[in-house]
Design a protein around this motif. Sequence first.
Motif, PDB file in Angstrom:
ATOM      1  N   VAL A 122     -15.637   0.667  -5.650  1.00  0.00           N
ATOM      2  CA  VAL A 122     -14.371   0.023  -6.000  1.00  0.00           C
ATOM      3  C   VAL A 122     -13.406   0.075  -4.833  1.00  0.00           C
ATOM      4  CG1 VAL A 122     -12.375   0.107  -7.535  1.00  0.00           C
ATOM      5  CG2 VAL A 122     -14.664   0.501  -8.451  1.00  0.00           C
ATOM      6  N   THR A 123     -13.274   1.247  -4.203  1.00  0.00           N
ATOM      7  CA  THR A 123     -12.332   1.374  -3.099  1.00  0.00           C
ATOM      8  C   THR A 123     -12.769   0.549  -1.893  1.00  0.00           C
ATOM      9  OG1 THR A 123     -13.445   3.434  -2.467  1.00  0.00           O
ATOM     10  CG2 THR A 123     -11.453   3.629  -3.780  1.00  0.00           C
ATOM     11  N   ARG A 124     -14.072   0.474  -1.632  1.00  0.00           N
ATOM     12  CA  ARG A 124     -14.542  -0.382  -0.539  1.00  0.00           C
ATOM     13  C   ARG A 124     -14.206  -1.840  -0.811  1.00  0.00           C
ATOM     14  NH1 ARG A 124     -19.531   2.807  -0.702  1.00  0.00           N
ATOM     15  NH2 ARG A 124     -19.590   4.254   1.037  1.00  0.00           N
ATOM     16  N   HIS A 125     -14.392  -2.258  -2.066  1.00  0.00           N
ATOM     17  CA  HIS A 125     -14.088  -3.637  -2.436  1.00  0.00           C
ATOM     18  C   HIS A 125     -12.608  -3.929  -2.214  1.00  0.00           C
ATOM     19  CE1 HIS A 125     -13.970  -7.408  -4.671  1.00  0.00           C
ATOM     20  NE2 HIS A 125     -12.980  -6.904  -5.395  1.00  0.00           N
ATOM     21  N   ASN A 126     -11.742  -3.050  -2.727  1.00  0.00           N
ATOM     22  CA  ASN A 126     -10.307  -3.265  -2.571  1.00  0.00           C
ATOM     23  C   ASN A 126      -9.884  -3.226  -1.114  1.00  0.00           C
ATOM     24  OD1 ASN A 126      -9.858  -3.560  -5.321  1.00  0.00           O
ATOM     25  ND2 ASN A 126      -9.387  -1.394  -5.642  1.00  0.00           N
ATOM     26  N   ALA A 127     -10.509  -2.339  -0.334  1.00  0.00           N
ATOM     27  CA  ALA A 127     -10.132  -2.201   1.077  1.00  0.00           C
ATOM     28  C   ALA A 127     -10.445  -3.461   1.873  1.00  0.00           C
ATOM     29  CB  ALA A 127     -10.844  -1.005   1.699  1.00  0.00           C
ATOM     30  N   ASN A 128     -11.373  -4.266   1.399  1.00  0.00           N
ATOM     31  CA  ASN A 128     -11.735  -5.497   2.100  1.00  0.00           C
ATOM     32  C   ASN A 128     -10.912  -6.701   1.649  1.00  0.00           C
ATOM     33  OD1 ASN A 128     -13.783  -4.538   3.871  1.00  0.00           O
ATOM     34  ND2 ASN A 128     -15.185  -4.373   2.143  1.00  0.00           N
ATOM     35  N   LEU A 129      -9.946  -6.474   0.765  1.00  0.00           N
ATOM     36  CA  LEU A 129      -9.086  -7.554   0.288  1.00  0.00           C
ATOM     37  C   LEU A 129      -7.769  -7.568   1.064  1.00  0.00           C
ATOM     38  CD1 LEU A 129      -9.442  -7.097  -3.594  1.00  0.00           C
ATOM     39  CD2 LEU A 129     -10.598  -8.799  -2.164  1.00  0.00           C
ATOM     40  N   PRO A 130      -7.108  -8.724   1.188  1.00  0.00           N
ATOM     41  CA  PRO A 130      -5.736  -8.748   1.690  1.00  0.00           C
ATOM     42  C   PRO A 130      -4.836  -7.981   0.729  1.00  0.00           C
ATOM     43  CG  PRO A 130      -6.708 -10.951   1.678  1.00  0.00           C
ATOM     44  CD  PRO A 130      -7.645 -10.066   0.910  1.00  0.00           C
ATOM     45  N   PRO A 131      -3.724  -7.454   1.193  1.00  0.00           N
ATOM     46  CA  PRO A 131      -2.904  -6.592   0.327  1.00  0.00           C
ATOM     47  C   PRO A 131      -2.442  -7.270  -0.956  1.00  0.00           C
ATOM     48  CG  PRO A 131      -1.725  -7.198   2.346  1.00  0.00           C
ATOM     49  CD  PRO A 131      -3.150  -7.578   2.543  1.00  0.00           C
ATOM     50  N   LEU A 132      -2.061  -8.553  -0.881  1.00  0.00           N
ATOM     51  CA  LEU A 132      -1.548  -9.223  -2.067  1.00  0.00           C
ATOM     52  C   LEU A 132      -2.659  -9.681  -3.013  1.00  0.00           C
ATOM     53  CD1 LEU A 132       1.392 -11.299  -0.555  1.00  0.00           C
ATOM     54  CD2 LEU A 132       1.388  -8.989  -1.512  1.00  0.00           C
ATOM     55  N   ALA A 133      -3.929  -9.469  -2.619  1.00  0.00           N
ATOM     56  CA  ALA A 133      -5.050  -9.834  -3.489  1.00  0.00           C
ATOM     57  C   ALA A 133      -5.498  -8.674  -4.366  1.00  0.00           C
ATOM     58  CB  ALA A 133      -6.228 -10.333  -2.652  1.00  0.00           C
ATOM     59  N   VAL A 134      -4.997  -7.454  -4.103  1.00  0.00           N
ATOM     60  CA  VAL A 134      -5.325  -6.297  -4.948  1.00  0.00           C
ATOM     61  C   VAL A 134      -4.570  -6.454  -6.262  1.00  0.00           C
ATOM     62  CG1 VAL A 134      -5.229  -3.790  -5.161  1.00  0.00           C
ATOM     63  CG2 VAL A 134      -5.669  -4.838  -2.925  1.00  0.00           C
ATOM     64  N   GLN A 135      -5.304  -6.523  -7.349  1.00  0.00           N
ATOM     65  CA  GLN A 135      -4.704  -6.816  -8.646  1.00  0.00           C
ATOM     66  C   GLN A 135      -4.058  -5.577  -9.276  1.00  0.00           C
ATOM     67  OE1 GLN A 135      -7.585  -8.704 -11.186  1.00  0.00           O
ATOM     68  NE2 GLN A 135      -7.862 -10.460  -9.828  1.00  0.00           N
ATOM     69  N   ASN A 136      -2.901  -5.793  -9.899  1.00  0.00           N
ATOM     70  CA  ASN A 136      -2.188  -4.765 -10.665  1.00  0.00           C
ATOM     71  C   ASN A 136      -2.004  -3.457  -9.895  1.00  0.00           C
ATOM     72  OD1 ASN A 136      -2.161  -6.526 -12.962  1.00  0.00           O
ATOM     73  ND2 ASN A 136      -4.284  -5.911 -13.376  1.00  0.00           N
ATOM     74  N   PRO A 137      -1.411  -3.503  -8.707  1.00  0.00           N
ATOM     75  CA  PRO A 137      -1.181  -2.254  -7.964  1.00  0.00           C
ATOM     76  C   PRO A 137      -0.175  -1.364  -8.686  1.00  0.00           C
ATOM     77  CG  PRO A 137       0.008  -4.064  -6.936  1.00  0.00           C
ATOM     78  CD  PRO A 137      -0.851  -4.682  -8.004  1.00  0.00           C
ATOM     79  N   ASP A 138      -0.287  -0.070  -8.476  1.00  0.00           N
ATOM     80  CA  ASP A 138       0.665   0.868  -9.056  1.00  0.00           C
ATOM     81  C   ASP A 138       1.993   0.850  -8.301  1.00  0.00           C
ATOM     82  OD1 ASP A 138      -1.263   1.729 -10.926  1.00  0.00           O
ATOM     83  OD2 ASP A 138      -2.118   3.107  -9.451  1.00  0.00           O
ATOM     84  N   CYS A 139       1.920   0.540  -6.995  1.00  0.00           N
ATOM     85  CA  CYS A 139       3.124   0.445  -6.173  1.00  0.00           C
ATOM     86  C   CYS A 139       2.749  -0.224  -4.859  1.00  0.00           C
ATOM     87  CB  CYS A 139       3.716   1.833  -5.920  1.00  0.00           C
ATOM     88  SG  CYS A 139       5.397   1.804  -5.250  1.00  0.00           S
TER      89      CYS A 139
END
Length: 255
Positions: A122-139
Motif C-alpha cells: 500500500v505504501t509503495r503504491h501511494n508513494a508512486n502517486l502525485p501528492p494530490l492523487a492520494v485519496q482521503n489523506p489525514d493531513c
Amino acid sequence: MTIGSDIARGPNTPRPACRGYLYKRTQSGLIKGWRKRWFVLRHNCCLYYYRHKRDDGKRQAVSVVKLEGAEVGTDSSLGKPFVFKCRPHSGNRVYFFCATSNQERKRKTRKKYLHPSEPLDVTRHNANLPPLAVQNPDCLGLLHKMDKGRDMWVQHYCILKDGCLYLYSGIRATHAHGGIYLQGYMVREQPYGSKKSTIELKPPSDEFKTFHLCAENPDENKRWIIVIKASINKWLPLHQALHNYMKRPMEETKM
C-alpha cells in the motif's frame, strides 16, 4: 520506514524479521538428506538462504522462497523432531525445514504466518502517486524536515495517510521521494537547535531514526502532532491483533 523506490536500502528500513541456521531437506541430487543453511527472512515476505552465515550480504543467495500466501505448519511425517513445512502459494514444491529446538521452530513458523508485505504494498503504491492523487489523506501541507547530514531544514510538501508520512519535493511532484512509516513512533513537541517548537518523531527502537519536523509556527506544529497521533492510533487495533496472534499456541495458528 523509508518509502520509495529504494525502500529496501533506506536508512529507516528495519533489520530482517528473522535470521539463523536451519536444516533444509534436499530434494535433488544423488543423496537426499538434510543440509545446514543460513536463512534470512526479510520484510518483503521472502526467505533467502545461503550456504554459510558469512555469505549473508556478501554473496547472492542460493535461492529465495516467496512466502506471501504460503501455508506453513509443523510436520511429523519424516520422523524427525522440530520439523515444519512450507507450501508457497505458487508452484507445487513443498519445503521442509528443521530447527534445532522446539522454541526455534515456533519462533520461525510464527514469523512466516505474518504478511508484512501487505502494508508495504500500500505504501509503495501511494508513494508512486502525485501528492494530490492520494485519496482521503489525514493531513497535507508544507513541513520542514531537519537534514542532520547537512545540518539544515529542508522544505517538503507532505501527505499524511494511514500512519505514513509521504515527503514530496513540491505539490507538482510526480511521486514521493521519501516517507516515514510511523507505526510505533512517539510524537511530541520538542525544542531543537534554535527552534523552541518542533515535531519530534521518536522510533520504538534504535533500529530506526529519530526525525524532527517543523511547520510555519508552534500552533501548526501542535495541529500536526494531533493529526499524526490520530493517524497512528487508527492502526493500533491491527497492531494489537498481530501481537495477540503471535502469542497464540501453535495448534491455533493455522492458515
